[in-house]
Design an enzyme around this catalytic site. Structure first.
Site, PDB file in Angstrom:
ATOM      1  N   HIS A  80      -3.023  -5.263 -10.079  1.00 18.83           N
ATOM      2  CA  HIS A  80      -3.791  -4.125 -10.582  1.00 18.83           C
ATOM      3  C   HIS A  80      -4.183  -4.355 -12.034  1.00 18.83           C
ATOM      4  CE1 HIS A  80      -3.015  -1.347  -7.195  1.00 18.83           C
ATOM      5  NE2 HIS A  80      -1.891  -2.030  -7.092  1.00 18.83           N
ATOM      6  N   CYS A 110      -4.855   5.598  -4.147  1.00 24.37           N
ATOM      7  CA  CYS A 110      -4.197   4.296  -4.029  1.00 24.37           C
ATOM      8  C   CYS A 110      -2.786   4.462  -4.569  1.00 24.37           C
ATOM      9  CB  CYS A 110      -4.963   3.228  -4.793  1.00 24.37           C
ATOM     10  SG  CYS A 110      -4.163   1.595  -4.785  1.00 24.37           S
ATOM     11  N   GLY A 155      -1.676   1.674  -6.808  1.00 22.05           N
ATOM     12  CA  GLY A 155      -2.475   1.800  -8.017  1.00 22.05           C
ATOM     13  C   GLY A 155      -1.976   2.896  -8.931  1.00 22.05           C
ATOM     14  N   GLU A 188     -10.418  -0.546  -4.773  1.00 27.66           N
ATOM     15  CA  GLU A 188      -9.414  -1.396  -4.133  1.00 27.66           C
ATOM     16  C   GLU A 188     -10.052  -2.695  -3.662  1.00 27.66           C
ATOM     17  OE1 GLU A 188      -6.176  -0.046  -1.668  1.00 27.66           O
ATOM     18  OE2 GLU A 188      -6.961   2.003  -1.772  1.00 27.66           O
ATOM     19  N   CYS A 194       0.871  -1.178   0.000  1.00 30.19           N
ATOM     20  CA  CYS A 194       0.000   0.000   0.000  1.00 30.19           C
ATOM     21  C   CYS A 194       0.905   1.224   0.000  1.00 30.19           C
ATOM     22  CB  CYS A 194      -0.922   0.008   1.207  1.00 30.19           C
ATOM     23  SG  CYS A 194      -1.983   1.478   1.278  1.00 30.19           S
TER      24      CYS A 194
END
Length: 273
Positions: free
Chosen positions: A160, A217, A220, A208, A78
């Site tokens: 992703h 994110c 992301g 998410e 993260c």
């Protein structure tokens, strides 16, 4: 849980609105469970957060970081949480750079003026590392769901799928996000991004896995830059604009991805588990 007390201090932080409850298990032993995570993350009955973070001592880094999604599942990476934990460590140690051990590997964080810059590690592009259920090219995946098609897939410590569209605001992400997240093509589920590109800037909205729509994110945003760069839509460095604000992302020549953005303290508190 192995401790003599059930009262745990925490700090609430966010990176561009992607918010976290952070516990320090170096000072007070804490074994997190799915039930604890769901309680803390609940915005009506708990503290409320997108992810819950537990900081542990590490033999190989300045700290080991556990990441738990709001639904009680564990995440490998993260980016926004890494910036927040990085800021805590940088202030605590007065070091110029700190190392953070995660499931996804060893990450580094350093101060960049008033922002925090984190190297998120290598962008993994092979279909096995996403992972996908079958061998497929990951730069333009042969896949469609509703109005969304041909995503680029990148693993930044978590999987992703990045869909490029003319207008990111026009897509019903709440409708299509959960369907794509749980599609059998993605055996470990997947984070879903909707991205439009204008004048070299990426506009991104994110669903998410385990958390739903979030304001930002970090991993992301890294995946979006890599996917866009592979298609020639941008270079190897660009601004990514999320609902919560901007991140600067650079895909370095060594294959790793550098992310720079804010990390903000909200408040401190205690909770009984």
């Amino acid at each position: 849980m192995t401790t003599d007390t059930y009262i745990y201090p925490f700090v609430k932080m966010h990176g561009l609105g992607n918010d976290f409850v952070i516990f320090d298990a170096r000072k007070q032993s804490l074994e997190m469970t799915k039930e604890h995570t769901r309680l803390v993350a609940n915005r009506r009955h708990g503290v409320g957060c997108d992810q819950l973070i537990v900081m542990h001592s590490s033999e190989t880094a300045d700290i080991r970081m556990e990441i738990w999604n709001a639904d009680g599942t564990q995440a490998g990476a993260c980016g926004n949480a890494t910036r927040c934990v990085g800021q805590i460590l940088l202030q605590e140690t007065n070091k110029k750079s700190v190392s953070i051990e995660t499931i996804a590997g060893l990450l580094t964080a350093q101060a960049d003026d008033t922002l925090i810059s984190v190297n998120m590690g290598k962008a993994n592009l092979e279909w096995q590392s996403i992972p996908l259920a079958q061998a497929m090219p990951t730069d333009t995946l042969d896949y469609q769901k509703g109005p969304l098609s041909a995503p680029g897939c990148v693993n930044m410590g978590n999987p992703h799928a990045v869909f490029f569209v003319d207008d990111a605001e026009a897509i019903d992400l709440e409708r299509w996000g959960p369907e794509i997240e749980t599609d059998p093509l993605f055996p470990e589920r997947v984070n879903v991004s909707i991205v439009s590109v204008s004048d070299g800037v990426l506009r991104q909205r994110v669903w998410e896995r385990g958390a739903g729509i979030t304001e930002a994110c970090g991993s992301g945003a890294c995946a979006a830059l890599v996917a866009a760069s592979r298609r020639g839509l941008v270079g190897r460095k660009a601004t990514v604009t999320l609902d919560g604000g901007d991140l600067t992302i650079e895909w370095l020549d060594n294959g790793t991805v550098q992310m720079t953005g804010s990390a903000t303290h909200s408040f401190h508190g205690e909770i009984r588990l």
